[in-house]
Design a protein around this motif. Structure first.
Motif, short mmCIF file in Angstrom:
data_model
loop_
_atom_site.label_atom_id
_atom_site.label_comp_id
_atom_site.label_asym_id
_atom_site.label_seq_id
_atom_site.Cartn_x
_atom_site.Cartn_y
_atom_site.Cartn_z
N LEU A 90 3.53 4.49 0.27
CA LEU A 90 1.65 4.47 -0.95
C LEU A 90 0.71 4.91 -0.39
O LEU A 90 -0.40 5.45 -1.85
CB LEU A 90 1.49 3.03 -0.05
N SER A 91 0.65 6.25 -0.02
CA SER A 91 0.32 7.59 0.52
C SER A 91 -0.47 8.55 -0.32
O SER A 91 -1.46 9.07 -0.93
CB SER A 91 -0.32 7.83 1.57
N LYS A 106 -1.88 6.10 -3.82
CA LYS A 106 -3.00 5.65 -3.67
C LYS A 106 -4.07 6.47 -5.21
O LYS A 106 -4.33 5.98 -5.93
CB LYS A 106 -3.68 5.78 -2.92
N TRP A 107 -3.27 7.76 -4.96
CA TRP A 107 -4.36 8.69 -6.19
C TRP A 107 -3.89 8.60 -7.82
O TRP A 107 -4.21 8.56 -8.27
CB TRP A 107 -3.99 10.03 -5.55
#
Length: 169
Positions: free
Chosen positions: A29-30, A33-34
């Motif tokens: 997810l990190s 996110k972009w």
């Protein structure tokens, strides 16, 4: 004494590390996110475009939303490429697949870690490499170019790791 079953040896290069970084980024997810923010910018551009909207904004804003989305995706890939180039080529790594676990050693390094199968987080087969995670964020990378024993290694992993730990193997 451990009985050696299979061995793979490799000198990792920045392309191997980049492939790992791309996989790892786009499966967490990190990193996603972009991509999600970029997709939102693309949707906003579409919704506000003069071609679709009943109340369009000035065309320059639609173009800016598209450029923002593209910039976010391109910047992320450039950052990953720069990080893998900075890490550079690694020393010679040797992987030994034993009944007791995975032994990893590096040339010039007197240390060799034996990781019991129960302590490994997961194994993932990608298009170019095998990733054996020893925790949630760190993996040993075995590129296909380093061994012709990949089918035997994946079979060995199936034998020693639980099904829920194997991804595309």
């Amino acid at each position: 004494m451990d009985k050696e079953i299979l061995t793979a040896e490799c000198d990792l290069n920045s392309d191997d590390i980049y492939s790992y970084n791309i996989y790892h980024t786009y499966t967490h997810l990190s990193g996603l996110k972009w991509v999600i923010i970029a997709c939102i910018a693309f949707v906003v551009a579409l919704v506000t475009s003069p071609l679709i909207s009943k109340h369009p904004v000035d065309r320059i804003y639609t173009i800016l939303y598209v450029l923002l989305g593209a910039a976010l995706i391109i910047k992320q890939r450039i950052d990953l490429k720069i990080a893998s180039i900075r890490q550079g080529d690694t020393e010679h790594l040797k992987y030994e697949f034993l009944d007791e676990g995975l032994r990893v050693s590096a040339d010039g390094d007197g240390n060799n870690a034996l990781l019991p199968w129960a302590n490994l987080y997961k194994a993932v087969r990608t298009k170019k490499q095998l990733l054996i995670y020893h925790d949630r964020n760190h993996a040993y990378i075995i590129p296909d170019r380093c061994t012709d024993k990949m089918p035997e290694i994946t079979g060995f992993l199936k034998k020693h790791m639980a099904d829920h730990q194997l991804v595309r193997i």
